[in-house]
Design an enzyme around this catalytic site. Structure first.
Site, mmCIF file in Angstrom:
data_model
loop_
_atom_site.group_PDB
_atom_site.id
_atom_site.type_symbol
_atom_site.label_atom_id
_atom_site.label_comp_id
_atom_site.label_asym_id
_atom_site.label_seq_id
_atom_site.Cartn_x
_atom_site.Cartn_y
_atom_site.Cartn_z
ATOM 1 N N ASP A 115 0.735 -1.111 -0.038
ATOM 2 C CA ASP A 115 0.101 -0.155 0.018
ATOM 3 C C ASP A 115 0.918 1.239 -0.021
ATOM 4 O O ASP A 115 1.705 1.362 0.873
ATOM 5 C CB ASP A 115 -0.824 -0.166 1.300
ATOM 6 C CG ASP A 115 -2.133 0.679 0.903
ATOM 7 O OD1 ASP A 115 -2.304 1.666 0.237
ATOM 8 O OD2 ASP A 115 -3.102 0.068 1.677
ATOM 9 N N GLU A 146 -6.474 3.872 -5.451
ATOM 10 C CA GLU A 146 -7.598 4.055 -4.887
ATOM 11 C C GLU A 146 -7.968 5.467 -5.142
ATOM 12 O O GLU A 146 -7.414 6.518 -5.247
ATOM 13 C CB GLU A 146 -7.392 3.960 -3.326
ATOM 14 C CG GLU A 146 -8.838 4.307 -2.355
ATOM 15 C CD GLU A 146 -8.364 5.216 -1.363
ATOM 16 O OE1 GLU A 146 -9.136 5.065 -0.357
ATOM 17 O OE2 GLU A 146 -7.680 6.160 -1.229
ATOM 18 N N HIS A 170 -10.715 -1.927 4.296
ATOM 19 C CA HIS A 170 -10.119 -1.649 5.524
ATOM 20 C C HIS A 170 -10.890 -0.383 5.864
ATOM 21 O O HIS A 170 -11.018 0.234 6.915
ATOM 22 C CB HIS A 170 -8.897 -1.506 5.574
ATOM 23 C CG HIS A 170 -8.368 -0.438 4.859
ATOM 24 N ND1 HIS A 170 -8.276 -0.578 3.363
ATOM 25 C CD2 HIS A 170 -7.899 0.901 4.903
ATOM 26 C CE1 HIS A 170 -7.664 0.619 2.906
ATOM 27 N NE2 HIS A 170 -7.617 1.217 3.741
HETATM 28 C C1 GLC Z 1 -7.457 6.148 2.152
HETATM 29 C C2 GLC Z 1 -7.124 4.799 2.907
HETATM 30 C C3 GLC Z 1 -7.605 5.215 4.399
HETATM 31 C C4 GLC Z 1 -6.866 6.583 4.869
HETATM 32 C C5 GLC Z 1 -6.642 7.661 3.969
HETATM 33 C C6 GLC Z 1 -5.708 8.470 4.062
HETATM 34 O O1 GLC Z 1 -8.424 6.465 2.004
HETATM 35 O O2 GLC Z 1 -7.745 3.824 2.494
HETATM 36 O O3 GLC Z 1 -7.626 4.193 5.277
HETATM 37 O O4 GLC Z 1 -7.347 6.914 6.099
HETATM 38 O O5 GLC Z 1 -6.566 7.171 2.391
HETATM 39 O O6 GLC Z 1 -4.462 8.226 3.696
#
Ligand code: GLC
Ligand code: CA
Length: 556
Positions: free
Chosen positions: A98, A265, A329
């Site tokens: 990640d 994402e 998550h």
């Molecule tokens: C993404 C992650 C999340 C995190 C955010 C800030 O949305 O999946 O868990 O809080 O980024 O990095």
């Protein structure tokens, strides 16, 4: 359509902090993952995605990285990581990391330097702006975590400027306009690839480019989310002009140089705006997680769900690629959200798995999903940990909402529903640890756990295993063309997949009631062969039981 390993893959997502503790400190660790590689291999998943494992003060469970090239000591050492990678590779499995490129921790050495003076060589690595004439923030943006008074800007006394943090004030946004920053990031990413990792899940990747001039958000803030007048507008930094140039450069300088997979994402993205990111000729990233289903603040209706799947299948048909997932998550547990976590937990759990695995795109399984773990529904705010839930709770408290009402609002959507320890057995801490874990174990681990699932041939676990095995045997599940059918039934999801002479028909009754259906004419249904169902006895008269799902082969 080009064939690649990452299209055929089933990815198993591990939240390391909650997977397995081996050194008795109540926190999951890398050795705990090594210990369970055979378990994942046995399930059949071939890629593992690890949520952030880097050095981090853990303000946001590792999404606040203080050193991209070292391992969080609570999780283990670089040697442990290398062993994990080698052991995964020995089993023919791959590992993706990640990667958080939108922001760092405020403890990262770049930020420590950056905040020292306006002349510091790292000043430009972050987004600094002077106050407005009246001393207020450079614009009206609110932070996504509802922290403090809500602004996305934090004032620094030392240098008399504000810095931007779309998330926590401990997570300053990086400035991607800065060439030196970009070069440092590319060498860091190439370093990981040279170490042998197999790809990246790219956090918030469509937010790297901030809008020119950082203008105020024009969209009014819907009360009650921010009582201070700051606007939590996630559109502001999403898909801004210049983002595709950045990703093409990342691809040229890093991704294209290794045999890796990349999944972005991407909030605030539709099947239309996704195309330039993922089209095979764009040379940016391979696929994205869209939020139209799993993280939508609203529960999508069945017709909406069908429409979303249809649109994304079209994206694939036109040269992009997709993902199928219902939990990660950041979202609630899928059975609690889309199925039924009481009477029909097992049936709906199997049905959701069948739905996910038979639609186009790479499949992602979140830890515990394969044994039908469900939401935790804590009744005390002290049991919640993650910043989003706690921030929203505090905001509601200030507005005079009662604690019960506030919790009622947050309980279903809290990210902690998926962050409770993995349930391995029925012992007091669920086999996750011998000591009190960092987050409470879901009390239902006495009957929902891996040990029980493996003992029971009719458990959800064996449905996952069978689905993954089917995928490895039948390319139609990966490459098959997708056609919705039986669209006249409100609460039925049905479609065919077809590839190289093989044709399948999938039928799902996505409600807790019976449903009678007629199979469409012209599909050769008289000769259908049942490949998989989630009930022991099948009513061939096409009466579907609550949450019943069937996978048929309808070719010769
Ligand atoms: C993404 C992650 C999340 C995190 C955010 C800030 O949305 O999946 O868990 O809080 O980024 O990095
Ligand atoms: Ca540990």
């Amino acid at each position: 359509m080009n064939k690649t390993w990452w299209k055929e893959a089933v990815v198993y997502q591990i939240y390391p902090k909650s997977f397995q503790d081996t050194n008795h400190d109540g926190i999951g660790d890398l050795r705990g993952i090594i210990q369970h590689l055979d378990y994942i291999h046995d399930l059949g998943a071939d890629v593992i995605w690890l949520n952030p494992i880097y050095a981090s003060p853990q303000v946001d469970n590792g999404y606040d990285i203080s050193d991209y090239q070292s391992i969080n000591p609570a999780f283990g050492t670089m040697e442990d990581f290398k062993e994990l990678l080698a052991e995964a590779h020995n089993r023919g499995m791959r590992v993706i990391l990640d990667m958080v490129l939108n922001h760092t921790s405020d403890q990262h050495k770049w930020f420590q330097e950056s905040r020292k003076s306006k002349e510091n060589p790292y000043r430009d690595y972050y987004v600094w702006r002077p106050a407005k004439a009246d001393g207020s923030e450079p614009n009206n943006w609110g932070n996504y975590f509802y922290e403090g008074r809500g602004s996305a800007w934090e004032w620094e006394e030392a240098t008399q400027e504000y810095y931007l943090h779309n998330y926590s004030k401990h997570m300053p946004d990086l400035n991607w306009d800065c060439r030196e920053l970009r070069e440092d990031i590319y060498s860091m990413l190439n370093w990981w690839c040279d170490l042998g990792i197999d790809g990246f899940r790219l956090d918030a990747i469509n937010r790297l480019q901030k809008p020119q001039g950082l203008p105020d958000s024009p969209r009014p803030c819907a009360p009650p989310v921010n009582p201070y007048g700051y606007i939590v507008d996630r559109e502001m930094c999403a898909n801004q002009p210049g983002i595709h140039e950045l990703l093409k450069e990342l691809n040229a300088k890093v991704f294209s140089r290794h045999d890796i997979m990349t999944v972005g994402e991407t909030g605030n993205l539709t099947s239309v705006s996704a195309m330039p990111y993922i089209h095979e000729d764009s040379h940016e990233i391979n696929m994205v997680f869209h939020f139209e289903i799993a993280k939508n603040a609203r529960l999508v209706s069945v017709p909406e769900y069908k429409d979303i799947q249809k649109r994304w299948a079209e994206v694939i048909r036109k040269g992009g690629w997709g993902t199928q997932y219902l939990t990660n998550h950041d979202s609630p547990r899928q059975i609690s959200r889309f199925g039924n976590d009481t009477e029909f937990r097992v049936e709906s759990g199997k049905m959701l798995a069948m739905l996910t695995h038979t639609q186009p795109g790479t499949v992602f399984v979140y830890q515990g999903e394969e044994i039908g773990m469900v939401n935790v529904y804590f009744t005390d705010i002290m049991d919640y940990d993650e910043r989003y839930t706690v921030g929203k709770y505090n905001t509601m408290m200030e507005q005079g909402v009662t604690p019960e009402e506030a919790l009622d609002k947050l309980r279903m959507m809290s990210r902690d529903n998926v962050r409770t320890p993995m349930q391995w057995d029925q012992s007091v801490y669920a086999g996750f640890s011998l000591v009190k874990p960092w987050m409470k174990v879901n009390p239902n681990h006495t009957y929902i756990n891996v040990e029980k699932a493996l003992e029971d041939p009719a458990s959800i676990w064996y449905t996952y295993k069978a689905l993954i095995a089917l995928r490895k045997e039948h390319p139609v599940m990966v490459y098959g063309d997708y056609q919705p059918v039986m669209e006249e039934y409100q609460n039925v999801v049905a479609y065919t997949r077809e590839y190289a002479g093989e044709k399948w028909l999938m039928v799902f009754n996505v409600q807790p009631f019976m449903q009678t259906v007629e199979f469409p004419a012209g599909l050769n249904v008289e000769r259908r062969r049942l490949l998989m169902g989630n009930y022991a006895s099948i009513d061939e008269a096409a009466r579907l039981k609550p949450y019943e799902g069937r996978i048929y082969c309808i070719s010769e």
